[in-house]
Design a protein around this motif. Structure first.
Motif, PDB file in Angstrom:
ATOM      1  N   ALA A 100       0.835  -1.198   0.000  1.00 30.90           N
ATOM      2  CA  ALA A 100       0.000   0.000   0.000  1.00 30.90           C
ATOM      3  C   ALA A 100       0.867   1.245   0.000  1.00 30.90           C
ATOM      4  O   ALA A 100       1.935   1.280   0.617  1.00 30.90           O
ATOM      5  CB  ALA A 100      -0.935   0.010   1.206  1.00 30.90           C
ATOM      6  N   ILE A 101       0.383   2.261  -0.710  1.00 28.84           N
ATOM      7  CA  ILE A 101       1.043   3.565  -0.721  1.00 28.84           C
ATOM      8  C   ILE A 101       0.573   4.336   0.503  1.00 28.84           C
ATOM      9  O   ILE A 101      -0.587   4.737   0.594  1.00 28.84           O
ATOM     10  CB  ILE A 101       0.699   4.365  -1.998  1.00 28.84           C
ATOM     11  CG1 ILE A 101       0.940   3.536  -3.255  1.00 28.84           C
ATOM     12  CG2 ILE A 101       1.480   5.672  -2.027  1.00 28.84           C
ATOM     13  CD1 ILE A 101       2.376   3.209  -3.540  1.00 28.84           C
ATOM     14  N   THR A 102       1.456   4.523   1.469  1.00 32.15           N
ATOM     15  CA  THR A 102       1.119   5.339   2.633  1.00 32.15           C
ATOM     16  C   THR A 102       1.733   6.727   2.398  1.00 32.15           C
ATOM     17  O   THR A 102       1.459   7.347   1.402  1.00 32.15           O
ATOM     18  CB  THR A 102       1.620   4.679   3.934  1.00 32.15           C
ATOM     19  OG1 THR A 102       3.054   4.582   3.917  1.00 32.15           O
ATOM     20  CG2 THR A 102       1.007   3.300   4.101  1.00 32.15           C
ATOM     21  N   SER A 103       2.582   7.196   3.282  1.00 31.10           N
ATOM     22  CA  SER A 103       3.246   8.489   3.073  1.00 31.10           C
ATOM     23  C   SER A 103       4.206   8.747   4.217  1.00 31.10           C
ATOM     24  O   SER A 103       3.985   8.291   5.353  1.00 31.10           O
ATOM     25  CB  SER A 103       2.221   9.628   3.018  1.00 31.10           C
ATOM     26  OG  SER A 103       2.874  10.893   2.970  1.00 31.10           O
ATOM     27  N   ILE A 104       5.231   9.503   3.934  1.00 28.59           N
ATOM     28  CA  ILE A 104       6.108   9.976   5.003  1.00 28.59           C
ATOM     29  C   ILE A 104       5.319  10.850   5.980  1.00 28.59           C
ATOM     30  O   ILE A 104       5.715  11.029   7.137  1.00 28.59           O
ATOM     31  CB  ILE A 104       7.308  10.745   4.405  1.00 28.59           C
ATOM     32  CG1 ILE A 104       8.393  10.936   5.466  1.00 28.59           C
ATOM     33  CG2 ILE A 104       6.869  12.054   3.790  1.00 28.59           C
ATOM     34  CD1 ILE A 104       9.692  11.465   4.920  1.00 28.59           C
ATOM     35  N   ALA A 105       4.173  11.365   5.522  1.00 27.34           N
ATOM     36  CA  ALA A 105       3.323  12.200   6.376  1.00 27.34           C
ATOM     37  C   ALA A 105       2.807  11.441   7.596  1.00 27.34           C
ATOM     38  O   ALA A 105       2.412  12.051   8.589  1.00 27.34           O
ATOM     39  CB  ALA A 105       2.143  12.734   5.574  1.00 27.34           C
ATOM     40  N   ALA A 131      -2.942  11.954  10.000  1.00 27.63           N
ATOM     41  CA  ALA A 131      -3.407  10.922  10.928  1.00 27.63           C
ATOM     42  C   ALA A 131      -3.820   9.650  10.197  1.00 27.63           C
ATOM     43  O   ALA A 131      -3.548   8.537  10.660  1.00 27.63           O
ATOM     44  CB  ALA A 131      -4.574  11.455  11.754  1.00 27.63           C
ATOM     45  N   SER A 132      -4.465   9.803   9.046  1.00 28.00           N
ATOM     46  CA  SER A 132      -4.900   8.617   8.293  1.00 28.00           C
ATOM     47  C   SER A 132      -3.706   7.843   7.754  1.00 28.00           C
ATOM     48  O   SER A 132      -3.740   6.606   7.668  1.00 28.00           O
ATOM     49  CB  SER A 132      -5.842   9.012   7.154  1.00 28.00           C
ATOM     50  OG  SER A 132      -5.182   9.782   6.154  1.00 28.00           O
ATOM     51  N   LYS A 133      -2.628   8.536   7.418  1.00 27.84           N
ATOM     52  CA  LYS A 133      -1.437   7.848   6.945  1.00 27.84           C
ATOM     53  C   LYS A 133      -0.730   7.134   8.093  1.00 27.84           C
ATOM     54  O   LYS A 133      -0.144   6.055   7.906  1.00 27.84           O
ATOM     55  CB  LYS A 133      -0.501   8.827   6.238  1.00 27.84           C
ATOM     56  CG  LYS A 133      -1.048   9.313   4.897  1.00 27.84           C
ATOM     57  CD  LYS A 133      -1.284   8.141   3.950  1.00 27.84           C
ATOM     58  CE  LYS A 133      -1.935   8.522   2.661  1.00 27.84           C
ATOM     59  NZ  LYS A 133      -2.137   7.381   1.752  1.00 27.84           N
ATOM     60  N   ALA A 134      -0.782   7.706   9.290  1.00 29.27           N
ATOM     61  CA  ALA A 134      -0.249   7.012  10.466  1.00 29.27           C
ATOM     62  C   ALA A 134      -1.066   5.741  10.726  1.00 29.27           C
ATOM     63  O   ALA A 134      -0.498   4.685  11.055  1.00 29.27           O
ATOM     64  CB  ALA A 134      -0.299   7.936  11.681  1.00 29.27           C
ATOM     65  N   TYR A 135      -2.363   5.834  10.575  1.00 32.88           N
ATOM     66  CA  TYR A 135      -3.228   4.661  10.720  1.00 32.88           C
ATOM     67  C   TYR A 135      -2.811   3.566   9.749  1.00 32.88           C
ATOM     68  O   TYR A 135      -2.665   2.394  10.125  1.00 32.88           O
ATOM     69  CB  TYR A 135      -4.681   5.070  10.468  1.00 32.88           C
ATOM     70  CG  TYR A 135      -5.652   3.913  10.400  1.00 32.88           C
ATOM     71  CD1 TYR A 135      -6.265   3.432  11.561  1.00 32.88           C
ATOM     72  CD2 TYR A 135      -5.963   3.306   9.190  1.00 32.88           C
ATOM     73  CE1 TYR A 135      -7.157   2.367  11.504  1.00 32.88           C
ATOM     74  CE2 TYR A 135      -6.847   2.243   9.116  1.00 32.88           C
ATOM     75  CZ  TYR A 135      -7.445   1.775  10.281  1.00 32.88           C
ATOM     76  OH  TYR A 135      -8.316   0.725  10.215  1.00 32.88           O
ATOM     77  N   GLN A 136      -2.608   3.940   8.500  1.00 37.82           N
ATOM     78  CA  GLN A 136      -2.221   2.960   7.491  1.00 37.82           C
ATOM     79  C   GLN A 136      -0.888   2.296   7.832  1.00 37.82           C
ATOM     80  O   GLN A 136      -0.729   1.078   7.712  1.00 37.82           O
ATOM     81  CB  GLN A 136      -2.142   3.628   6.113  1.00 37.82           C
ATOM     82  CG  GLN A 136      -3.475   4.081   5.569  1.00 37.82           C
ATOM     83  CD  GLN A 136      -3.356   4.772   4.225  1.00 37.82           C
ATOM     84  OE1 GLN A 136      -2.257   4.965   3.700  1.00 37.82           O
ATOM     85  NE2 GLN A 136      -4.483   5.152   3.646  1.00 37.82           N
ATOM     86  N   ILE A 137       0.088   3.104   8.256  1.00 37.48           N
ATOM     87  CA  ILE A 137       1.410   2.573   8.594  1.00 37.48           C
ATOM     88  C   ILE A 137       1.298   1.532   9.708  1.00 37.48           C
ATOM     89  O   ILE A 137       1.883   0.439   9.632  1.00 37.48           O
ATOM     90  CB  ILE A 137       2.358   3.718   8.995  1.00 37.48           C
ATOM     91  CG1 ILE A 137       2.783   4.509   7.749  1.00 37.48           C
ATOM     92  CG2 ILE A 137       3.579   3.191   9.753  1.00 37.48           C
ATOM     93  CD1 ILE A 137       3.537   5.795   8.051  1.00 37.48           C
TER      94      ILE A 137
END
Length: 238
Positions: free
Chosen positions: A129-134, A147-153
């Motif tokens: 999955a493509i998450t983000s450094i964000a 916050a949603s990218k932290a959730y994904q990570i």
């Protein structure tokens, strides 16, 4: 022939990754909301692409659509989730925040769970999955996106732990881009902006090597390290 699904193949990284996979011998199921763009992509390699247009925020439809596409492919070895959204929202418009969470959290979870359950049942597979450094720290300018990218990570980390506990060859790759030259890269004073082609080349290499976590491009690992070093008291004032 290996079989893959790219969720979010209408543009940007998802589209280029679908092209790269097809060029390397994969049969690829391509999905997204904009059917016309998927059909145009399919026309470039009719024998390599199968189209399925749907929106992953339609949670009830996700299992049916992915199952149907997998059946058409004749099985599934790799699924890449490249569908996401983000928006600068300093005024905290709840409508905007909920739209982001609907795709980046609810839609992401629906795809991740269906994929992992399929791979657990068949005994192997690769989910990326493509998450983000964000996702490393929060941001006052775009709370829901960060916050949603932290959730994904963390969700991907949990699935990786689950696969290890099951002792199955199920691989989970967390792809964390910095700035890539797509519609998502909005804003001023952007730096280290990678072309879609360069980003995709590094992503494909990471998938081939079954990497757990990869920063795109590689130099963004430095920024990730520095983000983690920022003291909480200083970060609070940024």
């Amino acid at each position: 022939m290996k079989r893959a699904i790219v969720v979010g193949a209408t543009s940007g990284i998802g589209r280029q990754l679908a092209i790269t996979l097809a060029a390397n011998g994969y049969k690829v199921g391509i999905t997204g909301r904009r059917e016309g763009l998927l059909i145009k992509l399919q026309a470039t390699r009719p024998d390599s692409f199968i189209v399925s247009a749907f929106d992953i925020t339609d949670i009830d439809a996700v299992p049916q659509k992915l199952r149907q596409l997998t059946d058409e492919l004749g099985g599934l070895d790799l699924l890449v989730l490249s569908s996401g959204t983000g928006k600068i929202n300093p005024v905290l418009d709840t409508v905007i925040e909920n739209q982001i969470n609907s795709l980046n959290v609810s839609g992401f979870t629906a795809v991740a769970n269906w994929t992992f359950n399929l791979f657990q049942k068949q005994g192997w597979g690769h989910f990326a999955a493509i998450t983000s450094i964000a996702g490393i720290r929060g941001s006052r300018q775009a709370p829901a996106y960060f916050a949603s990218k932290a959730y994904q990570i963390h969700y991907l980390e949990s699935l990786r732990q689950k696969a290890t506990n099951l002792k199955l060859p199920i691989y989970v790759t967390d792809i964390r881009p910095g700035f890539v030259d797509t519609d998502m890269a909005a804003g001023e004073n952007l730096f280290w902006v990678a072309s879609v082609e360069k980003a995709t080349s590094q992503i494909y290499s990471a998938l081939q090597n079954k990497r757990d976590v990869v920063y795109i491009t590689k130099r963004w690992r430095i920024i990730a390290f520095l983000f983690r070093l920022i003291p909480k008291a200083l970060h609070k004032r940024m």
